[in-house]
Design an enzyme around this catalytic site. Structure first.
Site, short mmCIF file in Angstrom:
data_model
loop_
_atom_site.label_atom_id
_atom_site.label_comp_id
_atom_site.label_asym_id
_atom_site.label_seq_id
_atom_site.Cartn_x
_atom_site.Cartn_y
_atom_site.Cartn_z
N ASP A 76 0.85 -1.20 0.00
CA ASP A 76 0.00 0.00 0.00
C ASP A 76 0.89 1.24 0.00
O ASP A 76 0.70 2.16 -0.80
CB ASP A 76 -0.90 -0.03 1.24
CG ASP A 76 -1.78 1.21 1.33
OD1 ASP A 76 -2.38 1.57 0.30
OD2 ASP A 76 -1.84 1.83 2.41
N ASP A 134 1.96 4.00 -3.45
CA ASP A 134 1.73 5.46 -3.48
C ASP A 134 3.05 6.18 -3.71
O ASP A 134 3.13 7.13 -4.50
CB ASP A 134 1.13 5.95 -2.14
CG ASP A 134 -0.40 5.99 -2.18
OD1 ASP A 134 -0.99 5.15 -2.87
OD2 ASP A 134 -0.98 6.86 -1.49
C1 IPM Z 1 -5.53 1.25 -1.68
C2 IPM Z 1 -6.23 2.09 -0.65
C3 IPM Z 1 -6.97 1.17 0.31
C4 IPM Z 1 -5.92 0.29 1.01
C5 IPM Z 1 -7.85 1.90 1.34
C6 IPM Z 1 -8.87 2.79 0.67
C7 IPM Z 1 -8.52 0.96 2.30
O1 IPM Z 1 -5.32 2.91 0.00
O2 IPM Z 1 -6.22 0.49 -2.39
O3 IPM Z 1 -4.31 1.35 -1.78
O4 IPM Z 1 -5.32 0.71 2.00
O5 IPM Z 1 -5.73 -0.83 0.55
MG MG Z 2 -3.37 2.86 -0.80
#
Ligand code: IPM
Ligand code: MG
Length: 371
Positions: A245, A249
């Site tokens: 996660d 990002d």
């Molecule tokens: C992602 C998002 C989700 C996650 C959230 C919205 C729960 O950040 O798909 O990366 O943490 O998996």
């Molecule tokens: Mg995420």
């Protein structure tokens, strides 16, 4: 061919970007003679508002019988800012992933030549980067035991993984590496976490089944640094839920905008496709959010459905919109196009590829050739 597509627009800018993705899918249906039967479903804050439940049973049923699920975004500041909220939009997505066992999340990260100037990172660092992150999606700390003491002073989140969960995920990542540059980097925190040591042992054992793949291991703190210091060293990154996660990002910075990153979440029987950006509530309803991640998610969906040429047509159209600068404000601050105009251009390009210059002119005049 005929496919049942469950569409979950969700929250924030989700409905706007998903509408563009559908527009593009309709163009594909028209040009390549397919039928996509859409069924819309609720999930997230909008589902809580209407039904009290972030994942209504009906949504689950629609998804289960679909050939693929197209999802927009989830989340709303009214829940983010309320630590005491008992029901949260994100629970809907997490429950859907778990119920459908969508354990493998694939997130491609690419430095598009045209966008290199948009990245805060140096050209020579990112040019040529092409990484696919394989993030485990239904285990780990996301789904462990959660506790809060009665007086609210101690909180607990458990993290567990089984060999089986790691193996099924690792096989997919190894196979992906076989069709790419044949390198797999396992990212973990094996110097501290027991679960990471199990990942390392399990993946190392499996490596003998894939003798042509170079396997490397890296601690997550170092990987976070390496990703922006020298991203070209990576091919396939395999990692657990929480690390994936965070790293995905971070990796979006390489592409110049998080508005470009698409993802696929696959399990044994179902598959879901979504942009990795969130609900971007500040932009909701303004027609400014970047629809490319959602449109590229549709390309991943078509690949999954075996429609390779169709997926390629979408990727080409996206490249074209980037090349011509027909992009939203995150990529084009001087002369931004709206969410729907970008969607129009891409759909037009698929309808009528040889006529792209005409489309470009029309877009500039504020009219698309789409009726
Ligand atoms: C992602 C998002 C989700 C996650 C959230 C919205 C729960 O950040 O798909 O990366 O943490 O998996
Ligand atoms: Mg995420």
């Amino acid at each position: 061919m005929k496919f049942k597509i469950a569409v979950i627009p969700g929250d924030g800018v989700g409905p706007e970007v998903t509408a563009q993705a559908r527009k593009v899918l309709n163009a594909v249906a028209h040009v390549y003679d397919h039928t996509f039967l859409y069924e819309e479903a609720l999930m997230g804050a909008c589902a809580i508002d209407k039904t009290g439940n972030p994942l209504p049973q009906k949504t689950l049923e629609i998804c289960k019988k679909s050939d693929a699920i197209l999802f927009g975004a989830i989340g709303d500041p009214k829940y983010d800012n309320d630590p005491n909220a008992k029901v949260r939009p994100e629970q809907g997505l997490l429950k859907l992933r778990k119920e459908l066992e969508l354990y493998c999340n694939v997130r491609p990260v690419k430095a598009y030549d045209k966008l290199i100037k948009n990245s805060p990172l140096k050209k020579e660092v990112i040019q040529g980067t092409d990484i696919t992150i394989y993030r485990e999606l239904t285990g780990g700390i996301y789904f462990g035991i959660k506790e809060l003491s009665d007086d609210g002073s101690v909180a607990f989140d458990g993290c567990s993984y089984t060999v089986e969960e790691i193996e099924r995920m690792a096989h997919l990542a190894f196979r992906a590496a076989q069709s790419r540059k044949k390198k797999l980097t396992l990212v973990d925190k094996a110097n501290v976490l027991e679960t990471s040591r199990l990942w390392r042992k399990t993946v190392t054992n499996l490596a003998s089944q894939y003798p042509n793949i170079t396997v490397e291991t890296m601690f997550v703190d170092n990987a976070a640094m390496q990703l922006i210091l020298n991203p070209k060293q990576f091919d396939v990154i395999l990692t657990e839920n929480l690390f994936g996660d965070i790293l995905s990002d971070e990796a979006s910075v390489i592409g110049g905008s998080i508005g470009l990153l698409a993802s696929a979440s696959v399990g044994k029987t179902n598959a879901l496709f979504e942009p990795i950006h969130g609900s971007y509530p500040q932009a909701k309803g303004k027609d400014i959010a970047n629809p490319l991640a959602s449109i590229l998610s549709v390309a991943m969906m078509l690949e999954h459905l075996g429609l390779h040429e169709e997926a390629g047509a979408i990727e080409n159209a996206v490249e074209k919109s980037l090349a011509l600068g027909i992009t939203t404000e995150d990529l084009n601050s001087e002369k931004p196009f709206s969410t729907s105009k970008v969607g129009d251009f891409i759909a037009d390009y698929i309808y009528n590829q040889e006529d792209s210059d005409m489309n470009f002119q029309n877009i500039h005049m504020g009219q698309s050739t789409i009726i």
